[in-house]
Design a protein around this motif. Structure first.
Motif, PDB file in Angstrom:
ATOM      1  N   LEU A  79       0.808  -1.220   0.000  1.00 51.92           N
ATOM      2  CA  LEU A  79       0.000   0.000   0.000  1.00 51.92           C
ATOM      3  C   LEU A  79       0.840   1.268   0.000  1.00 51.92           C
ATOM      4  O   LEU A  79       0.327   2.354  -0.274  1.00 51.92           O
TER       5      LEU A  79
ATOM      6  N   HIS B 198       0.229   5.230  -6.136  1.00 52.13           N
ATOM      7  CA  HIS B 198      -0.894   4.886  -7.007  1.00 52.13           C
ATOM      8  C   HIS B 198      -1.531   3.533  -6.702  1.00 52.13           C
ATOM      9  O   HIS B 198      -2.452   3.123  -7.411  1.00 52.13           O
ATOM     10  N   VAL B 199      -1.064   2.835  -5.671  1.00 56.93           N
ATOM     11  CA  VAL B 199      -1.777   1.632  -5.233  1.00 56.93           C
ATOM     12  C   VAL B 199      -2.953   2.106  -4.396  1.00 56.93           C
ATOM     13  O   VAL B 199      -2.795   2.883  -3.463  1.00 56.93           O
ATOM     14  N   ARG B 200      -4.132   1.639  -4.733  1.00 58.47           N
ATOM     15  CA  ARG B 200      -5.353   2.136  -4.088  1.00 58.47           C
ATOM     16  C   ARG B 200      -5.936   1.175  -3.063  1.00 58.47           C
ATOM     17  O   ARG B 200      -6.575   1.605  -2.108  1.00 58.47           O
ATOM     18  N   ALA B 201      -5.749  -0.118  -3.246  1.00 57.67           N
ATOM     19  CA  ALA B 201      -6.368  -1.080  -2.337  1.00 57.67           C
ATOM     20  C   ALA B 201      -5.665  -2.422  -2.452  1.00 57.67           C
ATOM     21  O   ALA B 201      -5.015  -2.711  -3.461  1.00 57.67           O
TER      22      ALA B 201
ATOM     23  N   SER C 264      -7.286  -3.389   2.891  1.00 62.78           N
ATOM     24  CA  SER C 264      -6.907  -1.999   3.102  1.00 62.78           C
ATOM     25  C   SER C 264      -8.121  -1.159   3.473  1.00 62.78           C
ATOM     26  O   SER C 264      -9.265  -1.516   3.173  1.00 62.78           O
TER      27      SER C 264
ATOM     28  N   ALA D 138      -9.158   1.414   2.193  1.00 59.78           N
ATOM     29  CA  ALA D 138      -9.859   1.958   1.033  1.00 59.78           C
ATOM     30  C   ALA D 138     -11.100   1.143   0.678  1.00 59.78           C
ATOM     31  O   ALA D 138     -11.951   1.617  -0.069  1.00 59.78           O
TER      32      ALA D 138
ATOM     33  N   HIS E  30      -9.600   1.353 -15.437  1.00 61.10           N
ATOM     34  CA  HIS E  30      -9.469   1.868 -14.067  1.00 61.10           C
ATOM     35  C   HIS E  30      -8.076   1.632 -13.490  1.00 61.10           C
ATOM     36  O   HIS E  30      -7.724   2.214 -12.470  1.00 61.10           O
TER      37      HIS E  30
ATOM     38  N   GLY F  25      -3.976  -1.014  -8.423  1.00 64.70           N
ATOM     39  CA  GLY F  25      -3.348   0.287  -8.634  1.00 64.70           C
ATOM     40  C   GLY F  25      -4.012   1.007  -9.781  1.00 64.70           C
ATOM     41  O   GLY F  25      -4.496   0.374 -10.725  1.00 64.70           O
ATOM     42  N   ASP F  26      -4.035   2.333  -9.701  1.00 60.62           N
ATOM     43  CA  ASP F  26      -4.643   3.099 -10.784  1.00 60.62           C
ATOM     44  C   ASP F  26      -3.746   3.035 -12.026  1.00 60.62           C
ATOM     45  O   ASP F  26      -2.658   2.447 -11.975  1.00 60.62           O
TER      46      ASP F  26
ATOM     47  N   VAL G 171       0.178   3.452 -11.809  1.00 55.39           N
ATOM     48  CA  VAL G 171       1.035   2.620 -10.958  1.00 55.39           C
ATOM     49  C   VAL G 171       2.143   1.992 -11.800  1.00 55.39           C
ATOM     50  O   VAL G 171       1.928   1.645 -12.959  1.00 55.39           O
TER      51      VAL G 171
END
Length: 140
Positions: free
Chosen positions: A17, A21-24, A38, A40, A84, A102-103, A106
């Motif tokens: 995490l 750009h890692v989101r979850a 996570s 998120a 995404h 990641g978005d 990433v």
């Protein structure tokens, strides 16, 4: 950063995490039960991700075996790219799995390296905690 109960293995997600750009991320059992996730994600979302990830892994194992004209295949990772971003899924040798999202910005190479590093650490800890028999060897 991660939702967890004391004594569980969700610590494996924290270094993942930290990547920009890692989101979850979710830690799950091979059969789709959540071990950690996570912040998120809500718990229902983490449970949904775990169930879907488990199903995707099964389908990918079957596809890999079919393409190789074999009865089975050992899955090392699954990468999904969408508008995404990226999902990277890596199973461990002891029945768990790490999935990270990641978005689009990433660095996929960094994400893959970190996920696999954490999977290796998780495996080392599992082996260190393996029960021992009376003769000092691992129990059967």
């Amino acid at each position: 950063m991660t939702s967890r109960d004391p004594g569980d293995t969700a610590w494996v997600l924290d270094p993942i995490l930290q990547i920009p750009h890692v989101r979850a991320a979710v830690l799950l059992t091979r059969d789709g039960l959540v071990s950690g996730y996570s912040d998120a994600l809500s718990q229902p979302s983490a449970e949904r991700v775990a169930a879907i990830t488990s199903t995707v892994q099964g389908a990918c194992r079957t596809a890999a075996a079919a393409f190789a004209d074999q009865d089975s295949a050992v899955l090392r990772q699954v990468v999904i790219e969408s508008d995404h971003g990226y999902i990277l899924v890596a199973p461990t040798a002891h029945g768990t799995c790490v999935a990270a999202f990641g978005d689009p910005e990433v660095r996929l190479d960094l994400l893959g390296h970190r996920v696999h590093s954490q999977v290796a650490r998780l495996g080392e800890k599992a082996m260190a905690a393996a029960p021992r028999g009376a003769d000092g060897g691992a129990e059967a």
